[in-house]
Write a protein that holds these residues in place. Structure first.
Motif, PDB file in Angstrom:
ATOM      1  N   ALA A  45       5.150 -40.846   1.763  1.00  0.00           N
ATOM      2  CA  ALA A  45       5.867 -42.001   1.524  1.00  0.00           C
ATOM      3  C   ALA A  45       5.452 -43.433   2.054  1.00  0.00           C
ATOM      4  O   ALA A  45       5.255 -44.416   1.599  1.00  0.00           O
ATOM      5  N   GLY A  46       4.938 -43.201   3.345  1.00  0.00           N
ATOM      6  CA  GLY A  46       4.208 -44.293   4.053  1.00  0.00           C
ATOM      7  C   GLY A  46       3.252 -44.961   3.424  1.00  0.00           C
ATOM      8  O   GLY A  46       2.912 -46.079   3.641  1.00  0.00           O
ATOM      9  N   CYS A  47       2.192 -44.051   2.791  1.00  0.00           N
ATOM     10  CA  CYS A  47       1.021 -44.455   1.822  1.00  0.00           C
ATOM     11  C   CYS A  47       1.670 -45.330   0.699  1.00  0.00           C
ATOM     12  O   CYS A  47       0.651 -45.653   0.087  1.00  0.00           O
ATOM     13  N   GLY A  48       3.006 -45.152   0.476  1.00  0.00           N
ATOM     14  CA  GLY A  48       3.434 -45.970  -0.782  1.00  0.00           C
ATOM     15  C   GLY A  48       3.335 -45.217  -1.997  1.00  0.00           C
ATOM     16  O   GLY A  48       3.488 -45.711  -3.122  1.00  0.00           O
ATOM     17  N   PHE A  49       3.249 -43.696  -2.022  1.00  0.00           N
ATOM     18  CA  PHE A  49       3.552 -42.917  -3.285  1.00  0.00           C
ATOM     19  C   PHE A  49       4.746 -43.076  -3.600  1.00  0.00           C
ATOM     20  O   PHE A  49       5.770 -43.124  -2.755  1.00  0.00           O
ATOM     21  N   SER A  50       4.946 -42.814  -4.814  1.00  0.00           N
ATOM     22  CA  SER A  50       6.490 -42.827  -5.526  1.00  0.00           C
ATOM     23  C   SER A  50       6.578 -41.582  -5.956  1.00  0.00           C
ATOM     24  O   SER A  50       7.931 -40.842  -6.087  1.00  0.00           O
ATOM     25  N   TRP A  51       5.613 -40.735  -6.457  1.00  0.00           N
ATOM     26  CA  TRP A  51       5.628 -39.392  -6.923  1.00  0.00           C
ATOM     27  C   TRP A  51       4.961 -38.319  -6.123  1.00  0.00           C
ATOM     28  O   TRP A  51       4.018 -38.628  -5.748  1.00  0.00           O
ATOM     29  N   VAL A  52       5.506 -37.018  -6.190  1.00  0.00           N
ATOM     30  CA  VAL A  52       4.833 -35.886  -5.757  1.00  0.00           C
ATOM     31  C   VAL A  52       4.955 -35.052  -6.946  1.00  0.00           C
ATOM     32  O   VAL A  52       5.650 -34.639  -7.303  1.00  0.00           O
ATOM     33  N   TYR A  53       3.383 -34.523  -7.500  1.00  0.00           N
ATOM     34  CA  TYR A  53       3.444 -33.738  -8.459  1.00  0.00           C
ATOM     35  C   TYR A  53       3.080 -32.477  -8.029  1.00  0.00           C
ATOM     36  O   TYR A  53       1.800 -32.390  -7.503  1.00  0.00           O
ATOM     37  N   LEU A  54       4.056 -31.505  -7.990  1.00  0.00           N
ATOM     38  CA  LEU A  54       3.854 -30.197  -7.411  1.00  0.00           C
ATOM     39  C   LEU A  54       3.361 -29.206  -8.395  1.00  0.00           C
ATOM     40  O   LEU A  54       4.040 -28.759  -9.264  1.00  0.00           O
ATOM     41  N   MET A  55       2.077 -29.058  -8.565  1.00  0.00           N
ATOM     42  CA  MET A  55       1.607 -28.333  -9.538  1.00  0.00           C
ATOM     43  C   MET A  55       1.535 -26.854  -9.326  1.00  0.00           C
ATOM     44  O   MET A  55       1.371 -26.107  -8.051  1.00  0.00           O
ATOM     45  N   GLY A  56       1.874 -25.572 -10.076  1.00  0.00           N
ATOM     46  CA  GLY A  56       2.149 -24.526  -9.975  1.00  0.00           C
ATOM     47  C   GLY A  56       3.223 -23.969  -9.454  1.00  0.00           C
ATOM     48  O   GLY A  56       3.234 -22.876  -8.586  1.00  0.00           O
ATOM     49  N   ALA A  57       4.341 -24.557  -9.757  1.00  0.00           N
ATOM     50  CA  ALA A  57       5.577 -24.188  -9.198  1.00  0.00           C
ATOM     51  C   ALA A  57       6.491 -23.075  -9.954  1.00  0.00           C
ATOM     52  O   ALA A  57       7.039 -22.170  -9.496  1.00  0.00           O
ATOM     53  N   TRP A  58       5.995 -22.950 -11.181  1.00  0.00           N
ATOM     54  CA  TRP A  58       6.768 -22.021 -12.071  1.00  0.00           C
ATOM     55  C   TRP A  58       6.461 -20.444 -11.997  1.00  0.00           C
ATOM     56  O   TRP A  58       5.148 -20.240 -11.476  1.00  0.00           O
ATOM     57  N   GLU A  59       7.261 -19.720 -12.368  1.00  0.00           N
ATOM     58  CA  GLU A  59       7.006 -18.133 -12.399  1.00  0.00           C
ATOM     59  C   GLU A  59       5.817 -17.656 -13.125  1.00  0.00           C
ATOM     60  O   GLU A  59       5.907 -18.150 -14.384  1.00  0.00           O
ATOM     61  N   THR A  60       5.092 -16.861 -12.854  1.00  0.00           N
ATOM     62  CA  THR A  60       3.838 -16.457 -13.605  1.00  0.00           C
ATOM     63  C   THR A  60       3.969 -14.925 -13.380  1.00  0.00           C
ATOM     64  O   THR A  60       4.656 -14.254 -12.634  1.00  0.00           O
ATOM     65  N   SER A  93      -3.361 -18.136 -13.585  1.00  0.00           N
ATOM     66  CA  SER A  93      -2.946 -19.516 -13.785  1.00  0.00           C
ATOM     67  C   SER A  93      -1.687 -19.774 -13.740  1.00  0.00           C
ATOM     68  O   SER A  93      -0.834 -19.211 -14.455  1.00  0.00           O
ATOM     69  N   PRO A  94      -1.476 -20.979 -13.109  1.00  0.00           N
ATOM     70  CA  PRO A  94       0.101 -21.536 -13.286  1.00  0.00           C
ATOM     71  C   PRO A  94       0.424 -22.018 -14.801  1.00  0.00           C
ATOM     72  O   PRO A  94       1.453 -22.408 -14.852  1.00  0.00           O
ATOM     73  N   PHE A  95      -0.430 -21.948 -15.491  1.00  0.00           N
ATOM     74  CA  PHE A  95      -0.204 -22.534 -16.861  1.00  0.00           C
ATOM     75  C   PHE A  95      -0.091 -21.514 -17.847  1.00  0.00           C
ATOM     76  O   PHE A  95       0.001 -21.479 -19.209  1.00  0.00           O
TER      77      PHE A  95
END
Length: 476
Positions: A45-60, A93-95
């Protein structure tokens, strides 16, 4: 939720499984999303980011993991990255998704809710994945709704693929010619939208009717406009970002996507020639604003491995100070060079590069400034410094402005030293003394406003040289 996002936000991608494995090794115990320190989120947040994209969260599932661990070509790639590869490093693969609930390795289902709440407290939003084209081989639909899938010529369920590849053996292809399947996917989307603030839609162009027809020879009704409208009816402001290639970016923007991958800019920057980059930045402002700019992500090779050091810095200035969404990848700021395959949950050890860390610290500081978060942007002319000198063609320059704050970004995107004049766009500089201070270097000077308007700011900088000038005028 009351999180404000700027017109031109920044996004930080992190591989959830790799991050937790790294933190767990240091802690000496299993960790979940609950154990990601608040201090790490506060730094983003301090770096100015607005979004965190959490890749690979879902069940495989185990089926996808078995394929990932038995494909000889993939295994050779894993060992190139991890010579000491262990079986437990291969997580699949998370996909190849078998359910849109949090993977048990990342915590209990409520851990995702708590993680999102912690992000919101820092002013950050959560982006997750949606994989529209295919599922894992052990998705419940394979048993309960086999009619949702395409069959091959032998009447077996077909692997997911695009029109140019032989397919992904750890997936099964969904049939978008089936209205029932489309309805079921919209229900999935609505469920996912209750768990996050936005989605990166994997290979989103594969379910466009014309692409689906070319791939499978089947007709389908348009999916994205109805799906996006359905989600936004329940979740106004929900964000959709498309992974898209093959010049279909504008098509998906027209169908409702907020942002589309700008692979074309990436390829042109990688090619290292200024004119195609400059021409790309002449596109319509609405298209620019909806473009997701990147130099690396989990699909592309590491920027520090692809771009020579000085070209890397020049490309980053152009990609991330232009309008649009700025898409950064964990490890990019430290100069990582080894791309970790998405099938793995362990990354190689690499030392940080202090020089690239310092460069990105300066660049991120620029991105926190209001003109770069939401100000007006305009591409500027770069004129010959003298007759017979063609080196101006290597320059790219643009202006950023908001509420009286003004900046000039100028890059010599060529390997050799070059010279040019850049006429500044602000007529009120006439009759004033103008101070220029470089935010990413040591340059500083004072110039007469009349001269900055015509013939312009004179630049003579080495190959891949770059400036981000703060422009401050005072009465002369």
């Amino acid at each position: 939720m009351n999180v404000h996002t700027p017109r031109h936000p920044s996004l930080y991608e992190v591989n959830a499984r790799v991050l937790l494995r790294r933190l767990a090794r240091k802690a000496g115990r299993r960790l979940t999303l609950d154990d990601i320190p608040d201090s790490r989120l506060a730094r983003l947040a301090g770096c100015g980011f607005s979004w965190v994209y959490l890749m690979g969260a879902w069940e495989t599932g185990e089926a996808g993991r078995r394929v990932s661990g038995s494909n000889e070509q993939w295994l050779r790639g894993y060992r190139d990255v991890l010579p000491d590869l262990q079986e437990e490093d291969i997580c699949g693969s998370p996909f190849a998704v078998c359910g849109y609930s949090l993977h048990p390795d990342l915590g209990d289902p409520e851990a995702l809710v708590r993680f999102r709440e912690r992000l919101h407290k820092e002013g950050l939003l959560l982006m997750l994945d949606f994989v529209p084209n295919h599922t894992a081989p052990d998705h419940p639909w394979v048993r309960d709704h086999p009619d949702y899938y395409i069959r091959d010529t032998d009447r077996n369920l077909a692997h997911g693929r695009d029109p140019y590849s032989g397919g992904w053996p750890d997936t099964l292809q969904l049939d978008y010619g089936s209205p029932a399947l489309q309805d079921a996917m919209i229900v999935e989307l609505q469920t996912i939208a209750g768990q996050c603030d936005g989605l990166r839609c994997d290979m989103a162009m594969l379910v466009l009717p014309e692409v689906f027809r070319r791939t499978w020879g089947r007709e389908m009704e348009p999916f994205w406009p109805r799906a996006i409208d359905s989600v936004r009816n329940e979740h106004p402001g929900f964000l959709f970002m498309a992974e898209v290639y093959w010049d279909l970016e504008w098509t998906l923007q027209e169908q409702g996507f907020d942002y589309t991958y700008d692979k074309r800019l990436y390829d042109r920057l990688r090619n290292g020639t200024a004119r195609p980059v400059r021409d790309h930045l002449r596109a319509d402002s609405e298209y620019q604003d909806k473009s997701a700019r990147f130099l690396e992500n989990h699909d592309e090779d590491r920027a520090a491995a692809v771009f020579p050091p000085e070209q890397h810095r020049a490309a980053a200035v152009l990609a991330f100070l232009a309008p649009g969404l700025r898409f950064f990848h964990e490890g990019q700021f430290s100069g990582r060079q080894k791309k970790t395959p998405v099938h793995l949950c362990r990354e190689p050890e690499e030392p940080a590069d202090p020089a690239i860390e310092e460069f990105y610290r300066q660049l991120v500081a620029c991105l926190r400034l209001p003109p770069f978060r939401g100000g007006e942007w305009r591409l500027l002319d770069c004129n010959p410094a003298w007759e017979g000198n063609p080196s101006h063609d290597g320059y790219i320059a643009f202006a950023r402005e908001r509420e009286g704050e003004r900046y000039i970004v100028a890059v010599n995107y060529a390997p050799d030293r070059g010279q040019c004049y850049v006429p500044l766009p602000w007529a009120d500089l006439a009759g004033k003394a103008v101070r220029l201070r470089d935010l990413i270097g040591q340059a500083a000077c004072e110039r007469d406003g009349e001269g900055l308007l015509s013939p312009g700011l004179y630049l003579d900088i080495p190959g891949w040289g770059r400036h981000v000038f703060e422009v401050a005028a005072e009465e002369g």
